[in-house]
Design an enzyme around this catalytic site. Structure first.
Site, PDB file in Angstrom:
ATOM      1  CG  ASP A  62      -6.348  -5.475  -0.735  1.00 21.92           C
ATOM      2  OD1 ASP A  62      -7.559  -5.706  -0.544  1.00 21.92           O
ATOM      3  OD2 ASP A  62      -5.923  -4.378  -1.147  1.00 21.92           O
ATOM      4  CG  HIS A 117      -8.034  -0.355  -2.065  1.00 16.42           C
ATOM      5  ND1 HIS A 117      -7.227  -0.876  -3.049  1.00 16.42           N
ATOM      6  CD2 HIS A 117      -9.170   0.033  -2.682  1.00 16.42           C
ATOM      7  CE1 HIS A 117      -7.847  -0.794  -4.205  1.00 16.42           C
ATOM      8  NE2 HIS A 117      -9.037  -0.253  -4.011  1.00 16.42           N
ATOM      9  CD  GLU A 146      -2.869  -1.169   0.117  1.00 14.41           C
ATOM     10  OE1 GLU A 146      -3.271  -0.084  -0.365  1.00 14.41           O
ATOM     11  OE2 GLU A 146      -3.238  -2.270  -0.333  1.00 14.41           O
TER      12      GLU A 146
END
Length: 485
Positions: free
Chosen positions: A459, A454, A309
Site C-alpha cells: 500500500d 491491505h 495495518e
C-alpha cells in the site's frame, strides 16, 4: 498521553483508553450500577467492530459523522432497547463515563442536566479491515484451493487474496485460525518483506518466486498471476508530461509509474473507484523543482510515506522516504509490530519477527538518521509524514497510549494525500484506489495492479506512485492534517 488500560471484553474488540472525557453530572440517584452497566454494554455493542461490520444503518451513521462523533439524539434516545432502561441524556452520559471503548462529550445546563451528548470510538472504524470470509472452505491454510466470496464477478474491496500473507499471524496471533483465507507462513512473509526492501534486486525477486512456489504451489502462483504483480519497483518520477484527455494522465505517464499500456487499464464503467468526479481540474503548471524552503506553502524536502495495518493495535509499520526535490525514493523501512495487549493470553506464532512498538520507533529513528540525516524527533520541517487519510497518525497516538510511551511530535502534523488530490483535481477522493484509478493503475475489475491491497508495504508503494504523480506535475505538497488536542 493517557495511561494504559486493559482491552474491553472479547465481543467488543475496540481498544482501550480515553484521551478526553467530559462527564455529565446530572441526577444519578436512580441509576444503579447494574443498569449503568447494561446501558454501557448496549451502547458499546452498537459501536463495536462486530456490529458495524454488518449493521449498514449504524455504519452509515458513524461514517457520515464529523470526526466520528455521533449525537445520541440521532439514534440512541429512540432505541427501544435503551428506552427499556429508562434513559435520558444525563443518565446515558454518566453510564458511559466508565467506558474503555468510547469517548463521551457532554454539554450541561446550569442545573447540571445534559443538554447535548456525543459519543465516538477511541479508535476510528476502518471498513477495509473486514474481509469477507469464506465459510465453505474445505481445505486448510496454505493450499490455495479455497474459494473467496465474489460480488457480481468483481473482487470486492473487502476481499483479501488467498495468496497474501496474514499480517496478524505474522505479528503474533490470528484469531481466525484455520478459517483465515490468508497465508500463515513466516518464511513466505519474510521473503515478501526482503524483496520489498530491495526493489528491483534480481536475487531478491528470484528468492520470493522460489518461496511462493514452495509455499503456495506453482499452480496457485500461476492462477493468482502473482508475478510480476507483487514484485516491488524502485520508485521515481521523470519530468512532468502533458495530461492526457480530460486532464487525466496519458498511458506513457502510467507506464513510468509502473502501470501498463493496456486498454483495460481503466476500471469498468460499473466499478465505483471511490472518487466523485466533478469538474475537471485545470491543466497542471509547468514542471518545476519542488521547494525545500521552510514555510506554510513549501513542499518539504522529504516526504515520509507510511501506511499502518491493524485496527485495535498496530501490526505493521512500513515507510518509504521520498526526496521531493529529486522526485524519487531514497530508502525503505518496515517492521512487523507485536501488539502490547491485543494477544494477551494467546499462544503466539513461533518465529514471529514482530517487535514491540517502542523498539519499532527506536529503529525508525535510527533509519531516518541514516537515510535523511534527521532523527524522529527532528521530523516536522524538512521532513513530514504523509498518509492516505488522517487515521494513521492518530493511530500512532493511540498506540503510544496503549504502549505507555511518549508520542513523537512528528506525528502531530502530516500530509493527507487524499486531501491534496481533492484540492488539486477537485472532487472527493475517498481512498487509495480512487487516486490509483486516476493514474490508470487499477485493472478492469478495480483491483490494484501492483502488490497486495491491505499489505502495508505494498500500500505504501502505491501511495508513493500517487505522490510522485503530483510532484512531477509541479504541484506543492504541504501539511494539511493536524492532531486535535
Amino acid at each position: 498521553s493517557s495511561c494504559c488500560c486493559p482491552l474491553v471484553r472479547q465481543e467488543l474488540p475496540l481498544a482501550v483508553d480515553m484521551d478526553t472525557v467530559v462527564k455529565g453530572q446530572g441526577d444519578t440517584e436512580d441509576l444503579d450500577s447494574d443498569r449503568a452497566a447494561k446501558i454501557r454494554q448496549q451502547v458499546e455493542y452498537y459501536f463495536s467492530d462486530r456490529n458495524l461490520s454488518r449493521d449498514e444503518f449504524f455504519r452509515k451513521l458513524l461514517l457520515g459523522s464529523l470526526d466520528g462523533w455521533v449525537d445520541v439524539d440521532d439514534f440512541f434516545m429512540s432505541c427501544r432497547k435503551l428506552q427499556g432502561l429508562s434513559i435520558d441524556r444525563t443518565k446515558l452520559a454518566n453510564a458511559l463515563t466508565g467506558s474503555r471503548a468510547l469517548q463521551v462529550q457532554s454539554t450541561l445546563d446550569e442545573r447540571g442536566a445534559c443538554t447535548q451528548c456525543k459519543l465516538r470510538r477511541l479508535l476510528p472504524f476502518q471498513p477495509s479491515d473486514f474481509p469477507l470470509m469464506s465459510e465453505s472452505r474445505e481445505n486448510g491454510k496454505g493450499t490455495g484451493n479455497g474459494e473467496v466470496q465474489r460480488n457480481n464477478g468483481m473482487d470486492s474491496e473487502l476481499v483479501y487474496e488467498e495468496v497474501a500473507p496474514c499480517g496478524y499471524y505474522i505479528a503474533g496471533y490470528c484469531h481466525h485460525g484455520d478459517r483465515c483465507v490468508k497465508q500463515h507462513s513466516i518464511p513466505y512473509a519474510l521473503a515478501i518483506r526482503h524483496e520489498w526492501l530491495h526493489p528491483g534486486d534480481p536475487a531478491a525477486q528470484e528468492g520470493l518466486q522460489r518461496r511462493a512456489a514452495e509455499i503456495l504451489g506453482e499452480g496457485a502462483v500461476a492462477k493468482a498471476r502473482l508475478f510480476p504483480r507483487v514484485l516491488s519497483q524502485l520508485l521515481s518520477a521523470e519530468p512532468a508530461q502533458r495530461p492526457g484527455k480530460h486532464g487525466r494522465p496519458d498511458r506513457t505517464q502510467s507506464r513510468r509509474l509502473g502501470g501498463e499500456d493496456r486498454r483495460d487499464s481503466a476500471p469498468d464503467e460499473g466499478f465505483d473507484d471511490g472518487f466523485a468526479w466533478g469538474e475537471e481540474a485545470p491543466s497542471a503548471s509547468p514542471p518545476q523543482e519542488a521547494s525545500v524552503q521552510v514555510g506554510p506553502q513549501a513542499t518539504p524536502r522529504y516526504l515520509l510515506v507510511f501506511d499502518l495495518e491493524g485496527k485495535n493495535e498496530i501490526i505493521e509499520f512500513p515507510v518509504v522516504a521520498i526526496d521531493a526535490r529529486a522526485q524519487r525514493e531514497v530508502g525503505r523501512f518496515q517492521r512487523f509490530v507485536r501488539p502490547a495487549m491485543l494477544f494477551e493470553g494467546q499462544d503466539l506464532t513461533p518465529d514471529s519477527p514482530a517487535e514491540p512498538f517502542k523498539a519499532v520507533l527506536h529503529d525508525l529513528s535510527l533509519w531516518l538518521r541514516e537515510t535523511i540525516g534527521l532523527g524522529l524527533d527532528e521530523v516536522g520541517r524538512e521532513a513530514v509524514f504523509l498518509t492516505c487519510g488522517d487515521w494513521d497518525c492518530n493511530h500512532v497516538h493511540a498506540q503510544c497510549d496503549i504502549s505507555g510511551i511518549r508520542t513523537p511530535p512528528a506525528f502531530c502534523q502530516w500530509v493527507n494525500i487524499k486531501r491534496t488530490y481533492s484540492d488539486i483535481y477537485g472532487g472527493d477522493f475517498r481512498g487509495m484506489k480512487s487516486m490509483l484509478a486516476r493514474l490508470r493503475l487499477l485493472d478492469s475489475r478495480g483491483n490494484v495492479k501492483h502488490g497486495f491491497h491491505h499489505l502495508g508495504m505494498h500500500d505504501v508503494e502505491n501511495i508513493c506512485r500517487c505522490l510522485l504523480h503530483v510532484l512531477k506535475e509541479g504541484n506543492a505538497v504541504t501539511v494539511n492534517g493536524f492532531r486535535r488536542s
